[in-house]
Design a protein around this motif. Structure first.
Motif, PDB file in Angstrom:
ATOM      1  N   THR A 138       0.824  -1.211   0.000  1.00 21.12           N
ATOM      2  CA  THR A 138       0.000   0.000   0.000  1.00 21.12           C
ATOM      3  C   THR A 138       0.861   1.265   0.000  1.00 21.12           C
ATOM      4  O   THR A 138       0.499   2.259  -0.643  1.00 21.12           O
ATOM      5  N   GLU A 139       2.005   1.218   0.666  1.00 19.57           N
ATOM      6  CA  GLU A 139       2.894   2.384   0.631  1.00 19.57           C
ATOM      7  C   GLU A 139       3.379   2.641  -0.791  1.00 19.57           C
ATOM      8  O   GLU A 139       3.401   3.781  -1.272  1.00 19.57           O
ATOM      9  N   GLY A 140       3.781   1.590  -1.485  1.00 15.85           N
ATOM     10  CA  GLY A 140       4.266   1.755  -2.855  1.00 15.85           C
ATOM     11  C   GLY A 140       3.165   2.130  -3.834  1.00 15.85           C
ATOM     12  O   GLY A 140       3.357   3.002  -4.691  1.00 15.85           O
ATOM     13  N   LEU A 141       2.006   1.499  -3.713  1.00 14.61           N
ATOM     14  CA  LEU A 141       0.922   1.799  -4.639  1.00 14.61           C
ATOM     15  C   LEU A 141       0.401   3.218  -4.468  1.00 14.61           C
ATOM     16  O   LEU A 141      -0.009   3.859  -5.446  1.00 14.61           O
ATOM     17  N   ALA A 142       0.423   3.730  -3.245  1.00 10.22           N
ATOM     18  CA  ALA A 142      -0.003   5.121  -3.028  1.00 10.22           C
ATOM     19  C   ALA A 142       0.901   6.084  -3.789  1.00 10.22           C
ATOM     20  O   ALA A 142       0.429   7.053  -4.408  1.00 10.22           O
ATOM     21  N   ALA A 143       2.204   5.814  -3.755  1.00  9.66           N
ATOM     22  CA  ALA A 143       3.137   6.659  -4.503  1.00  9.66           C
ATOM     23  C   ALA A 143       2.908   6.513  -6.000  1.00  9.66           C
ATOM     24  O   ALA A 143       2.904   7.507  -6.748  1.00  9.66           O
ATOM     25  N   LEU A 144       2.691   5.300  -6.456  1.00  9.15           N
ATOM     26  CA  LEU A 144       2.497   5.061  -7.881  1.00  9.15           C
ATOM     27  C   LEU A 144       1.216   5.713  -8.383  1.00  9.15           C
ATOM     28  O   LEU A 144       1.178   6.243  -9.502  1.00  9.15           O
ATOM     29  N   ALA A 146       0.007   8.481  -7.364  1.00  6.21           N
ATOM     30  CA  ALA A 146       0.331   9.901  -7.529  1.00  6.21           C
ATOM     31  C   ALA A 146       1.197  10.151  -8.758  1.00  6.21           C
ATOM     32  O   ALA A 146       1.175  11.250  -9.332  1.00  6.21           O
ATOM     33  N   MET A 147       1.953   9.144  -9.179  1.00  3.36           N
ATOM     34  CA  MET A 147       2.846   9.282 -10.331  1.00  3.36           C
ATOM     35  C   MET A 147       2.155   8.965 -11.655  1.00  3.36           C
ATOM     36  O   MET A 147       2.709   9.245 -12.717  1.00  3.36           O
ATOM     37  N   ALA A 148       0.978   8.367 -11.603  1.00  3.91           N
ATOM     38  CA  ALA A 148       0.291   7.932 -12.819  1.00  3.91           C
ATOM     39  C   ALA A 148      -0.223   9.116 -13.622  1.00  3.91           C
ATOM     40  O   ALA A 148      -0.574  10.166 -13.071  1.00  3.91           O
ATOM     41  N   GLY A 149      -0.287   8.929 -14.939  1.00  2.59           N
ATOM     42  CA  GLY A 149      -0.819   9.962 -15.818  1.00  2.59           C
ATOM     43  C   GLY A 149      -2.326   9.891 -15.917  1.00  2.59           C
ATOM     44  O   GLY A 149      -3.004   9.299 -15.063  1.00  2.59           O
ATOM     45  N   GLU A 150      -2.860  10.443 -16.991  1.00  4.93           N
ATOM     46  CA  GLU A 150      -4.307  10.522 -17.147  1.00  4.93           C
ATOM     47  C   GLU A 150      -4.930   9.280 -17.777  1.00  4.93           C
ATOM     48  O   GLU A 150      -6.135   9.205 -17.935  1.00  4.93           O
ATOM     49  N   GLY A 151      -4.108   8.331 -18.167  1.00  2.39           N
ATOM     50  CA  GLY A 151      -4.625   7.055 -18.623  1.00  2.39           C
ATOM     51  C   GLY A 151      -4.913   6.996 -20.108  1.00  2.39           C
ATOM     52  O   GLY A 151      -4.651   7.955 -20.831  1.00  2.39           O
ATOM     53  N   PRO A 152      -5.431   5.845 -20.526  1.00  3.98           N
ATOM     54  CA  PRO A 152      -5.899   4.769 -19.654  1.00  3.98           C
ATOM     55  C   PRO A 152      -4.785   3.977 -18.978  1.00  3.98           C
ATOM     56  O   PRO A 152      -5.002   3.354 -17.954  1.00  3.98           O
ATOM     57  N   PHE A 153      -3.564   3.999 -19.552  1.00  3.21           N
ATOM     58  CA  PHE A 153      -2.436   3.318 -18.937  1.00  3.21           C
ATOM     59  C   PHE A 153      -1.669   4.291 -18.044  1.00  3.21           C
ATOM     60  O   PHE A 153      -1.988   5.489 -17.988  1.00  3.21           O
ATOM     61  N   LEU A 154      -0.668   3.807 -17.351  1.00  2.00           N
ATOM     62  CA  LEU A 154       0.022   4.659 -16.381  1.00  2.00           C
ATOM     63  C   LEU A 154       0.676   5.871 -17.033  1.00  2.00           C
ATOM     64  O   LEU A 154       0.768   6.937 -16.423  1.00  2.00           O
ATOM     65  N   GLY A 155       1.135   5.698 -18.275  1.00  2.00           N
ATOM     66  CA  GLY A 155       1.810   6.802 -18.936  1.00  2.00           C
ATOM     67  C   GLY A 155       1.057   7.392 -20.099  1.00  2.00           C
ATOM     68  O   GLY A 155       1.584   8.274 -20.788  1.00  2.00           O
ATOM     69  N   GLY A 156      -0.159   6.933 -20.332  1.00  2.00           N
ATOM     70  CA  GLY A 156      -0.915   7.492 -21.450  1.00  2.00           C
ATOM     71  C   GLY A 156      -1.702   6.462 -22.220  1.00  2.00           C
ATOM     72  O   GLY A 156      -2.290   5.543 -21.647  1.00  2.00           O
ATOM     73  N   ALA A 157      -1.669   6.567 -23.541  1.00  2.00           N
ATOM     74  CA  ALA A 157      -2.568   5.795 -24.394  1.00  2.00           C
ATOM     75  C   ALA A 157      -2.138   4.346 -24.599  1.00  2.00           C
ATOM     76  O   ALA A 157      -2.967   3.503 -24.958  1.00  2.00           O
ATOM     77  N   TYR A 183      -6.887   3.469  -5.301  1.00  2.00           N
ATOM     78  CA  TYR A 183      -5.972   3.638  -6.436  1.00  2.00           C
ATOM     79  C   TYR A 183      -6.722   3.558  -7.766  1.00  2.00           C
ATOM     80  O   TYR A 183      -6.507   2.654  -8.567  1.00  2.00           O
ATOM     81  N   PRO A 184      -7.606   4.505  -8.041  1.00  2.00           N
ATOM     82  CA  PRO A 184      -8.430   4.417  -9.255  1.00  2.00           C
ATOM     83  C   PRO A 184      -7.620   4.442 -10.544  1.00  2.00           C
ATOM     84  O   PRO A 184      -7.994   3.781 -11.521  1.00  2.00           O
ATOM     85  N   LYS A 185      -6.537   5.194 -10.580  1.00  2.00           N
ATOM     86  CA  LYS A 185      -5.729   5.237 -11.800  1.00  2.00           C
ATOM     87  C   LYS A 185      -5.044   3.897 -12.041  1.00  2.00           C
ATOM     88  O   LYS A 185      -4.940   3.442 -13.191  1.00  2.00           O
ATOM     89  N   LEU A 186      -4.577   3.278 -10.986  1.00  2.00           N
ATOM     90  CA  LEU A 186      -3.934   1.972 -11.129  1.00  2.00           C
ATOM     91  C   LEU A 186      -4.946   0.928 -11.578  1.00  2.00           C
ATOM     92  O   LEU A 186      -4.651   0.089 -12.440  1.00  2.00           O
ATOM     93  N   LEU A 187      -6.134   0.980 -11.009  1.00  2.00           N
ATOM     94  CA  LEU A 187      -7.177   0.034 -11.397  1.00  2.00           C
ATOM     95  C   LEU A 187      -7.608   0.250 -12.850  1.00  2.00           C
ATOM     96  O   LEU A 187      -7.888  -0.717 -13.570  1.00  2.00           O
ATOM     97  N   ALA A 188      -7.633   1.508 -13.284  1.00  2.00           N
ATOM     98  CA  ALA A 188      -7.999   1.794 -14.676  1.00  2.00           C
ATOM     99  C   ALA A 188      -6.948   1.243 -15.633  1.00  2.00           C
ATOM    100  O   ALA A 188      -7.275   0.676 -16.684  1.00  2.00           O
ATOM    101  N   ALA A 189      -5.670   1.414 -15.276  1.00  2.00           N
ATOM    102  CA  ALA A 189      -4.596   0.880 -16.118  1.00  2.00           C
ATOM    103  C   ALA A 189      -4.651  -0.640 -16.158  1.00  2.00           C
ATOM    104  O   ALA A 189      -4.464  -1.264 -17.214  1.00  2.00           O
ATOM    105  N   ASP A 190      -4.928  -1.259 -15.018  1.00  2.00           N
ATOM    106  CA  ASP A 190      -5.043  -2.714 -14.943  1.00  2.00           C
ATOM    107  C   ASP A 190      -6.211  -3.199 -15.805  1.00  2.00           C
ATOM    108  O   ASP A 190      -6.096  -4.207 -16.515  1.00  2.00           O
ATOM    109  N   ALA A 191      -7.325  -2.487 -15.754  1.00  2.00           N
ATOM    110  CA  ALA A 191      -8.491  -2.864 -16.559  1.00  2.00           C
ATOM    111  C   ALA A 191      -8.200  -2.704 -18.048  1.00  2.00           C
ATOM    112  O   ALA A 191      -8.599  -3.554 -18.863  1.00  2.00           O
ATOM    113  N   ALA A 192      -7.509  -1.632 -18.418  1.00  2.00           N
ATOM    114  CA  ALA A 192      -7.157  -1.433 -19.827  1.00  2.00           C
ATOM    115  C   ALA A 192      -6.237  -2.551 -20.315  1.00  2.00           C
ATOM    116  O   ALA A 192      -6.395  -3.060 -21.432  1.00  2.00           O
TER     117      ALA A 192
END
Length: 210
Positions: A138-144, A146-157, A183-192
């Motif tokens: 959870t400590e690492g995922l919280a940081a990640l 915050a580092m994620a982009g706007e999606g759908p993947f962590l760095g973009g399209a 971690y909605p951004k992480l879950l979105a990237a995982d779903a994509a």
């Protein structure tokens, strides 16, 4: 024709990363299972190609390559499409930073050998080991997050090396019943990623022996 063999364990997150990258790049390979639970990683046959006694090892025309991110770097150099890291220096640095949150900070202190050591050296029971695991995840995922982009993947399209690390880490987090709702951004990237065949075919349940 290049002979590529992946020495693999179906539930190893590091091996899972390499399977994803191989699939994304359309690289044909053979798999040799190494049973981590049975301790096969420490046997002479595996140590002969991987001095650390770990998985994965990618053997290319008889030459062993170890460490998942180093293997992915080799794949990028030899099978550049699609790229796992950008040629742009700033984008590349950000991609690697996200990947290393998992590969360097979360995974090494939460893997099987560390959890076993907690038990053998400090007498940690299953509840204590689970608590240890969840804390560092959870400590690492919280940081990640915050580092994620706007999606759908962590760095973009499109997925990059950080998504290749993320998907196996979330698979393991779910095994340990980590609450991922923050971690909605992480879950979105995982779903994509889950919409892509390359990721689905690399899943542990898709490659589990037997």
């Amino acid at each position: 024709m290049t002979d590529i063999v992946l020495h693999d364990y179906w539930r190893s997150s590091a091996a899972y990363r390499v399977r994803i990258a191989l699939n994304l790049k359309g690289v044909a390979y053979r798999s040799v299972p190494v049973n981590l639970v049975a301790g096969e990683q420490g046997a002479g046959a595996n140590r002969a190609i991987n001095p650390q006694g770990l998985v994965p090892t990618l053997v290319v025309d008889g030459v062993p390559l170890t460490q998942s991110l180093a293997i992915i770097d080799w794949l990028d150099a030899n099978f550049p499409d699609p790229p796992m890291v950008s040629k742009d220096a700033t984008t590349r640095s950000r991609q690697l930073a996200r990947a290393l949150v998992i590969a360097a900070d979360i995974h090494p202190i939460d893997n099987l050998r560390v959890l076993k050591r907690l038990e053998s050296q400090f007498g940690a029971d299953q509840a204590a080991k689970d608590d240890w695991y969840r804390h560092w995840v959870t400590e690492g995922l919280a940081a990640l997050e915050a580092m994620a982009g706007e999606g759908p993947f962590l760095g973009g399209a499109t997925p990059d090396i950080s998504d290749v690390c993320l998907v196996p880490q979330l698979y393991n987090a779910r095994r340990f019943e980590v609450d991922l709702s923050s971690y909605p951004k992480l879950l979105a990237a995982d779903a994509a990623a889950g919409e892509m065949s390359a990721f689905r075919r690399a899943r542990p349940d898709a490659v589990k022996p037997g």
